[in-house]
Design an enzyme around this catalytic site. Sequence first.
Site, PDB file in Angstrom:
ATOM      1  N   VAL A  71       2.809  -4.606   5.574  1.00  0.00           N
ATOM      2  CA  VAL A  71       2.600  -3.454   6.453  1.00  0.00           C
ATOM      3  C   VAL A  71       1.106  -3.165   6.595  1.00  0.00           C
ATOM      4  O   VAL A  71       0.611  -2.880   7.690  1.00  0.00           O
ATOM      5  CB  VAL A  71       3.335  -2.207   5.920  1.00  0.00           C
ATOM      6  CG1 VAL A  71       2.974  -0.971   6.739  1.00  0.00           C
ATOM      7  CG2 VAL A  71       4.839  -2.432   5.948  1.00  0.00           C
ATOM      8  N   LEU A  73      -0.652  -0.721   4.986  1.00  0.00           N
ATOM      9  CA  LEU A  73      -0.996   0.709   4.881  1.00  0.00           C
ATOM     10  C   LEU A  73      -1.101   1.441   6.218  1.00  0.00           C
ATOM     11  O   LEU A  73      -2.012   2.260   6.406  1.00  0.00           O
ATOM     12  CB  LEU A  73      -2.302   0.884   4.098  1.00  0.00           C
ATOM     13  CG  LEU A  73      -2.191   0.689   2.593  1.00  0.00           C
ATOM     14  CD1 LEU A  73      -3.579   0.739   1.954  1.00  0.00           C
ATOM     15  CD2 LEU A  73      -1.292   1.740   1.961  1.00  0.00           C
ATOM     16  N   CYS A 129      -2.474  -2.277  -3.724  1.00  0.00           N
ATOM     17  CA  CYS A 129      -1.892  -2.807  -2.504  1.00  0.00           C
ATOM     18  C   CYS A 129      -2.557  -4.133  -2.161  1.00  0.00           C
ATOM     19  O   CYS A 129      -3.755  -4.195  -1.947  1.00  0.00           O
ATOM     20  CB  CYS A 129      -2.055  -1.845  -1.343  1.00  0.00           C
ATOM     21  SG  CYS A 129      -1.309  -2.490   0.154  1.00  0.00           S
ATOM     22  N   ASN A 191       3.729  -2.627  -8.691  1.00  0.00           N
ATOM     23  CA  ASN A 191       3.590  -2.776  -7.253  1.00  0.00           C
ATOM     24  C   ASN A 191       4.075  -4.197  -6.915  1.00  0.00           C
ATOM     25  O   ASN A 191       4.569  -4.912  -7.786  1.00  0.00           O
ATOM     26  CB  ASN A 191       2.125  -2.565  -6.841  1.00  0.00           C
ATOM     27  CG  ASN A 191       2.024  -2.058  -5.414  1.00  0.00           C
ATOM     28  OD1 ASN A 191       2.712  -2.547  -4.526  1.00  0.00           O
ATOM     29  ND2 ASN A 191       1.171  -1.081  -5.185  1.00  0.00           N
ATOM     30  N   GLY A 216      12.024  -6.093  -4.481  1.00  0.00           N
ATOM     31  CA  GLY A 216      13.473  -6.273  -4.492  1.00  0.00           C
ATOM     32  C   GLY A 216      13.939  -6.957  -5.768  1.00  0.00           C
ATOM     33  O   GLY A 216      13.139  -7.273  -6.659  1.00  0.00           O
ATOM     34  N   GLY A 243      12.533  -3.821  -8.178  1.00  0.00           N
ATOM     35  CA  GLY A 243      13.820  -4.497  -8.128  1.00  0.00           C
ATOM     36  C   GLY A 243      15.041  -3.701  -8.529  1.00  0.00           C
ATOM     37  O   GLY A 243      16.122  -4.266  -8.679  1.00  0.00           O
ATOM     38  N   GLY A 264      12.673   1.335  -4.331  1.00  0.00           N
ATOM     39  CA  GLY A 264      12.092   1.055  -3.020  1.00  0.00           C
ATOM     40  C   GLY A 264      13.000   0.240  -2.123  1.00  0.00           C
ATOM     41  O   GLY A 264      13.844   0.755  -1.391  1.00  0.00           O
TER      42      GLY A 264
HETATM   43  C1  LIG Z   1       7.663  -1.998   3.066  1.00  0.00           C
HETATM   44  C2  LIG Z   1       6.962  -1.603   1.785  1.00  0.00           C
HETATM   45  C3  LIG Z   1       5.823  -0.783   1.835  1.00  0.00           C
HETATM   46  C4  LIG Z   1       5.162  -0.407   0.672  1.00  0.00           C
HETATM   47  N1  LIG Z   1       4.071   0.425   0.755  1.00  0.00           N
HETATM   48  C5  LIG Z   1       3.479   0.873  -0.385  1.00  0.00           C
HETATM   49  C6  LIG Z   1       2.409   1.824  -0.340  1.00  0.00           C
HETATM   50  O1  LIG Z   1       2.020   2.302   0.744  1.00  0.00           O
HETATM   51  N2  LIG Z   1       1.837   2.230  -1.508  1.00  0.00           N
HETATM   52  C7  LIG Z   1       2.273   1.753  -2.726  1.00  0.00           C
HETATM   53  O2  LIG Z   1       1.738   2.157  -3.756  1.00  0.00           O
HETATM   54  N3  LIG Z   1       3.299   0.873  -2.804  1.00  0.00           N
HETATM   55  C8  LIG Z   1       3.911   0.421  -1.674  1.00  0.00           C
HETATM   56  N4  LIG Z   1       4.972  -0.465  -1.762  1.00  0.00           N
HETATM   57  C9  LIG Z   1       5.415  -0.942  -3.092  1.00  0.00           C
HETATM   58  C10 LIG Z   1       6.614  -0.143  -3.616  1.00  0.00           C
HETATM   59  O3  LIG Z   1       6.288   1.230  -3.765  1.00  0.00           O
HETATM   60  C11 LIG Z   1       7.110  -0.698  -4.960  1.00  0.00           C
HETATM   61  O4  LIG Z   1       6.061  -0.662  -5.895  1.00  0.00           O
HETATM   62  C12 LIG Z   1       7.595  -2.133  -4.873  1.00  0.00           C
HETATM   63  O5  LIG Z   1       8.253  -2.364  -3.647  1.00  0.00           O
HETATM   64  C13 LIG Z   1       8.533  -2.532  -6.014  1.00  0.00           C
HETATM   65  O6  LIG Z   1       9.729  -1.755  -6.029  1.00  0.00           O
HETATM   66  P1  LIG Z   1      11.111  -2.202  -5.328  1.00  0.00           P
HETATM   67  O7  LIG Z   1      11.410  -3.605  -5.790  1.00  0.00           O
HETATM   68  O8  LIG Z   1      12.131  -1.195  -5.765  1.00  0.00           O
HETATM   69  O9  LIG Z   1      10.867  -2.177  -3.867  1.00  0.00           O
HETATM   70  C14 LIG Z   1       5.645  -0.866  -0.592  1.00  0.00           C
HETATM   71  C15 LIG Z   1       6.786  -1.678  -0.646  1.00  0.00           C
HETATM   72  C16 LIG Z   1       7.457  -2.051   0.517  1.00  0.00           C
HETATM   73  C17 LIG Z   1       8.675  -2.909   0.418  1.00  0.00           C
END
Ligand SMILES: Cc1cc2nc3c(=O)[nH]c(=O)nc-3n(C[C@H](O)[C@H](O)[C@H](O)COP(=O)(O)O)c2cc1C
Lengths: 304, 254
Positions: A71, A73, A129, A191, A216, A243, A264
Amino acid sequence: MADMKVKIAGVEFSNPIITASGTYGFGKEYSNFFSLSELGGISCKGITLEERQGNPPPRIAETPSGILNSVGLQNPGVDYFIEHDLPWLKTQDTVIIANIAGRTMEDYCTVAKKLDATNVDMIELNISCPNVKAGGVAFGVTPQGVEEITTAVRAATKKPLIVKLTPNTADISQTAKAAENAGADAVSLINTLTGMKIDINTRRPVLRNNTGGLSGAAVLPVAVRMVWQAANAVKIPVIGMGGICRWQDAVELMLAGACALQIGTANFTDAYTPIKVRDGLEKYLDDNGYASVGDIVGKVEVWE
Amino acid sequence: MIQGIFPVVKAGTQNDNCFEITFKAPDMAKEAKVGQFVHILCDGKTLRRPISICRIDKAEGTLRIVFEKRGEGTAWLSKCKEGDELDILGPLGNGFPLCDTNKNVLVVGGGIGVPPLLGIADFAADGCDAVLGFRDRDHLCLIDDFKSVAGNVFVMTDDGSFGEKGFVTERVRALVSEKAYDAVYACGPSPMLKAVSALAAEKGIDCYISLEERMGCGIGACLVCACKIKTADGEKYLHVCKDGPVFKASEVIW
Ligand SMILES: Cc1cc2nc3c(=O)[nH]c(=O)nc-3n(C[C@H](O)[C@H](O)[C@H](O)COP(=O)(O)O)c2cc1C
Ligand SMILES: Cc1cc2nc3c(=O)[nH]c(=O)nc-3n(C[C@H](O)[C@H](O)[C@H](O)COP(=O)(O)OP(=O)(O)OC[C@H]3O[C@@H](n4cnc5c(N)ncnc54)[C@H](O)[C@@H]3O)c2cc1C
Ligand code: FES
């Protein structure tokens, strides 16, 4: 019924389930499915000093048991967030965490100062990020970088400060310690892990940015290991993520040392994931005779 | 916007690679508008698959989708049978702006861009004209459906194996010169959309097109489905799932 409340840096959460930054926008869209007060908290989309348009599309690709995103930011800037999104969020009866990012140390500090003057509950420092050139990854990968940026932002705000750590580093216990030494109230991790997917027919990367962040189910074991290492290295609370799709994943991360959790990617698969994980976790506590959710934090019994 | 499990009441095929499913979801059907889409969970996948709503039957409480088998997700979906259940999120996005004053409407569809336009033909007060383009006779879909509701239906194939030989744009150029259309609605591959938009712009006809982009949440929260659009504040990345999938053609930056 087990007590689901958790307290981090003096902020009380009704339960340990927080939605992860970047996957949940500023909450509004997902409030179609259930009251956001059901959540422990919301970590908002990462915000920067100025509005950002983000990277060109495609920005997402599906990979085995996960996704890559680039994305970059995209966000409306901190002033817009404070004026248009924060007031509504603060009526939702859940903890509101502002996730901030920047290109320079000054950017981070200015954003933190602006938020310091609002009623936002906490600040989460995204120094990890992987998508923006020089946009944080330089701070997040080394302990020195983490210490430098955390010290600067710590001086800029009195709000409870969470430092979000990147898994793209040599030793997570060192970056966690650096954040703690510099005055962070908590650390959150992980992250996304930098990854890449190639379309074998066009020989082009699927993401227009070539690389992106992996999240994921695929990253869960990495998250469990890193949360365990970080929790053993610091005394401040660890917020675990990476995940989580089912309540069993949540229990694993808590046993590894997380006292709260973020969800997430799984929201994309099922918008009700946070509620299902919360209820499953509560039932696990009840079934196993725990009085409070805090009772399982860090209780993994590792082999000698 | 609803996420739930809904029964398939009818499943069938349009051609060897094109399938259709009608599912019962009365609340979703009540809310649905022409041009919106649904986000469908396919077995074992992290991301849902976006598919346009082809027809809305509010009385029966059903929605119909028509889709091509592309990869693993749609391959799984193509095996669904009557009585199976699907996990669906919808209706999503903004539909085609339809107004009763649009008496002379032209719809232009290319390939799998044809299905979302059927609802417009249903809606147009005096029947609309439809130009539908396909690769060849083995890739046709929804011809009979369009013939039963549209005024004039022009079918084009790239190789001339069915209908007229040629691209839809050739027929569209002739039609917009002959007739004063109030609006043009189009869905299909980008080169076709670009060409149709240009033809409509030349004649000063309002033109609305439906775009595709890879999606995550489908509801406007994750910001992955970006498309560049001219806005009052300059060029911006808006989002296909929430600001679209239908956009005013003159505002799209190609
Ligand atoms: C589409 C998307 C956008 C994200 N944007 C940010 C962000 O702006 N700032 C941030 O700290 N982490 C961001 N993340 C990371 C998530 O907050 C998280 O740390 C990461 O996806 C792992 O968790 P999950 O497996 O449950 O998704 C983003 C993740 C995804 C998938
Ligand atoms: C708003 C919208 C409406 C659509 N309506 C229809 C329709 O009515 N009928 C139809 O046949 N197809 C439609 N599509 C395209 C359809 O979403 C893709 O063909 C489908 O997602 C492919 O999934 P897969 O697993 O079979 O393919 P894979 O190539 O294996 O998919 C991999 C990933 O890429 C995504 N993807 C691949 N192609 C596309 C595409 N063209 N657009 C968006 N994402 C894509 C998938 O969703 C998935 O996340 C629509 C797309 C959008 C955005
Ligand atoms: S798919 Fe998440 S914003 Fe469009």
